[in-house]
Motif scaffolding. Structure first.
Motif, PDB file in Angstrom:
ATOM      1  N   THR A  23       0.814  -1.213   0.000  1.00  0.00           N
ATOM      2  CA  THR A  23       0.000   0.000   0.000  1.00  0.00           C
ATOM      3  C   THR A  23       0.853   1.271   0.000  1.00  0.00           C
ATOM      4  O   THR A  23       2.072   1.207   0.158  1.00  0.00           O
ATOM      5  CB  THR A  23      -0.885   0.033   1.259  1.00  0.00           C
ATOM      6  N   LYS A  24       0.184   2.405  -0.110  1.00  0.00           N
ATOM      7  CA  LYS A  24       0.882   3.687   0.018  1.00  0.00           C
ATOM      8  C   LYS A  24       1.471   3.851   1.416  1.00  0.00           C
ATOM      9  O   LYS A  24       2.480   4.519   1.590  1.00  0.00           O
ATOM     10  CB  LYS A  24      -0.055   4.851  -0.302  1.00  0.00           C
ATOM     11  N   GLY A  25       0.858   3.229   2.408  1.00  0.00           N
ATOM     12  CA  GLY A  25       1.422   3.246   3.757  1.00  0.00           C
ATOM     13  C   GLY A  25       2.759   2.519   3.804  1.00  0.00           C
ATOM     14  O   GLY A  25       3.712   2.984   4.435  1.00  0.00           O
ATOM     15  N   HIS A  26       2.841   1.374   3.125  1.00  0.00           N
ATOM     16  CA  HIS A  26       4.107   0.644   3.043  1.00  0.00           C
ATOM     17  C   HIS A  26       5.153   1.469   2.286  1.00  0.00           C
ATOM     18  O   HIS A  26       6.312   1.549   2.703  1.00  0.00           O
ATOM     19  CB  HIS A  26       3.909  -0.700   2.329  1.00  0.00           C
ATOM     20  N   GLU A  27       4.727   2.075   1.187  1.00  0.00           N
ATOM     21  CA  GLU A  27       5.635   2.914   0.407  1.00  0.00           C
ATOM     22  C   GLU A  27       6.194   4.044   1.284  1.00  0.00           C
ATOM     23  O   GLU A  27       7.395   4.349   1.227  1.00  0.00           O
ATOM     24  CB  GLU A  27       4.899   3.501  -0.794  1.00  0.00           C
ATOM     25  N   ASP A  28       5.345   4.656   2.083  1.00  0.00           N
ATOM     26  CA  ASP A  28       5.745   5.731   2.982  1.00  0.00           C
ATOM     27  C   ASP A  28       6.861   5.275   3.922  1.00  0.00           C
ATOM     28  O   ASP A  28       7.854   5.976   4.120  1.00  0.00           O
ATOM     29  CB  ASP A  28       4.518   6.196   3.776  1.00  0.00           C
ATOM     30  N   ILE A  29       6.718   4.092   4.467  1.00  0.00           N
ATOM     31  CA  ILE A  29       7.734   3.562   5.391  1.00  0.00           C
ATOM     32  C   ILE A  29       9.050   3.336   4.649  1.00  0.00           C
ATOM     33  O   ILE A  29      10.127   3.681   5.158  1.00  0.00           O
ATOM     34  CB  ILE A  29       7.233   2.261   6.062  1.00  0.00           C
ATOM     35  N   VAL A  30       8.993   2.781   3.444  1.00  0.00           N
ATOM     36  CA  VAL A  30      10.221   2.546   2.675  1.00  0.00           C
ATOM     37  C   VAL A  30      10.910   3.860   2.336  1.00  0.00           C
ATOM     38  O   VAL A  30      12.119   4.015   2.544  1.00  0.00           O
ATOM     39  CB  VAL A  30       9.933   1.729   1.392  1.00  0.00           C
ATOM     40  N   LEU A  31      10.171   4.817   1.814  1.00  0.00           N
ATOM     41  CA  LEU A  31      10.778   6.092   1.408  1.00  0.00           C
ATOM     42  C   LEU A  31      11.387   6.828   2.601  1.00  0.00           C
ATOM     43  O   LEU A  31      12.485   7.387   2.506  1.00  0.00           O
ATOM     44  CB  LEU A  31       9.750   6.970   0.693  1.00  0.00           C
ATOM     45  N   ARG A  32      10.704   6.822   3.721  1.00  0.00           N
ATOM     46  CA  ARG A  32      11.262   7.453   4.917  1.00  0.00           C
ATOM     47  C   ARG A  32      12.428   6.645   5.469  1.00  0.00           C
ATOM     48  O   ARG A  32      13.396   7.200   5.989  1.00  0.00           O
ATOM     49  CB  ARG A  32      10.159   7.652   5.946  1.00  0.00           C
ATOM     50  N   LEU A  66      12.843  -3.260   9.478  1.00  0.00           N
ATOM     51  CA  LEU A  66      12.070  -2.026   9.397  1.00  0.00           C
ATOM     52  C   LEU A  66      10.596  -2.385   9.471  1.00  0.00           C
ATOM     53  O   LEU A  66      10.131  -3.261   8.739  1.00  0.00           O
ATOM     54  CB  LEU A  66      12.380  -1.320   8.072  1.00  0.00           C
ATOM     55  N   ARG A  67       9.885  -1.718  10.376  1.00  0.00           N
ATOM     56  CA  ARG A  67       8.450  -1.986  10.529  1.00  0.00           C
ATOM     57  C   ARG A  67       7.712  -0.667  10.679  1.00  0.00           C
ATOM     58  O   ARG A  67       8.229   0.285  11.265  1.00  0.00           O
ATOM     59  CB  ARG A  67       8.177  -2.860  11.758  1.00  0.00           C
ATOM     60  N   GLY A  68       6.496  -0.625  10.157  1.00  0.00           N
ATOM     61  CA  GLY A  68       5.647   0.545  10.300  1.00  0.00           C
ATOM     62  C   GLY A  68       4.589   0.296  11.363  1.00  0.00           C
ATOM     63  O   GLY A  68       4.091  -0.827  11.504  1.00  0.00           O
ATOM     64  N   LEU A  69       4.268   1.339  12.096  1.00  0.00           N
ATOM     65  CA  LEU A  69       3.236   1.248  13.130  1.00  0.00           C
ATOM     66  C   LEU A  69       2.143   2.263  12.836  1.00  0.00           C
ATOM     67  O   LEU A  69       2.423   3.450  12.703  1.00  0.00           O
ATOM     68  CB  LEU A  69       3.822   1.542  14.514  1.00  0.00           C
TER      69      LEU A  69
END
Length: 156
Positions: free
Chosen positions: A15-24, A87-90
């Motif tokens: 998702t765009k949320g996953h993309e956000d975590i990768v880019l950051r 790397l994990r997003g919360l």
């Protein structure tokens, strides 16, 4: 020494949320390996080969990002790809409770790995793969939630 992070998940879909975590994450790490875990006991909704192709396309301008699929324990895969970080997003506290336990086990298995959590950007926090699957399953457009043009010609 190169700072390599493994970003593991089922990414069904990415998702765009996953993309956000990768880019950051690219601001912190030299390389990010997006690892799509295969779970024999859980059927995918979106085909794995399709998801790999779509994610690779979304990051074609980012040579520090690569995509793999894997079976087995995430900690072992991290070690095998040379990653010292997971790397994990919360999105919320529920995610934290779940991810905290997993991070402890990964550290037990591979003591050199550290889990790094990034908080999802607020405008992306409501997005989850399960919600996107439900929207798609019932005929709703999902492109606005994805960092790529979804290939309707390849349906689950």
């Amino acid at each position: 020494m190169k700072r390599i992070a493994l970003f593991p998940g089922s990414f069904d879909p990415f998702t765009k949320g996953h993309e956000d975590i990768v880019l950051r994450g690219l601001r912190v790490f030299d390389e990010i390996v997006i690892g799509i875990g295969r779970n024999a006991s859980k059927a995918r909704y979106f085909p794995l080969d399709q998801m790999i192709r779509l994610i690779e396309g979304a990051f074609r301008d980012y040579p520090a990002v690569r995509v793999i699929s894997y079976d087995g324990l995430t900690a072992h895969v991290a070690r095998d790809v040379g990653a010292k970080f997971l790397l994990r997003g919360l999105r919320n506290t529920t995610d934290f409770e779940y991810e905290n336990g997993i991070s402890q086990v990964n550290r037990y298995i591979y003591e050199d790995v550290e889990t790094v959590f990034l908080i999802t950007s607020p405008h992306l926090a409501p997005i989850s793969s399960s919600i996107i699957r439900d929207l798609h399953r019932y005929g709703q457009k999902i492109d606005e939630f994805l960092p790529y043009k979804f290939e309707e010609s390849v349906n689950p």
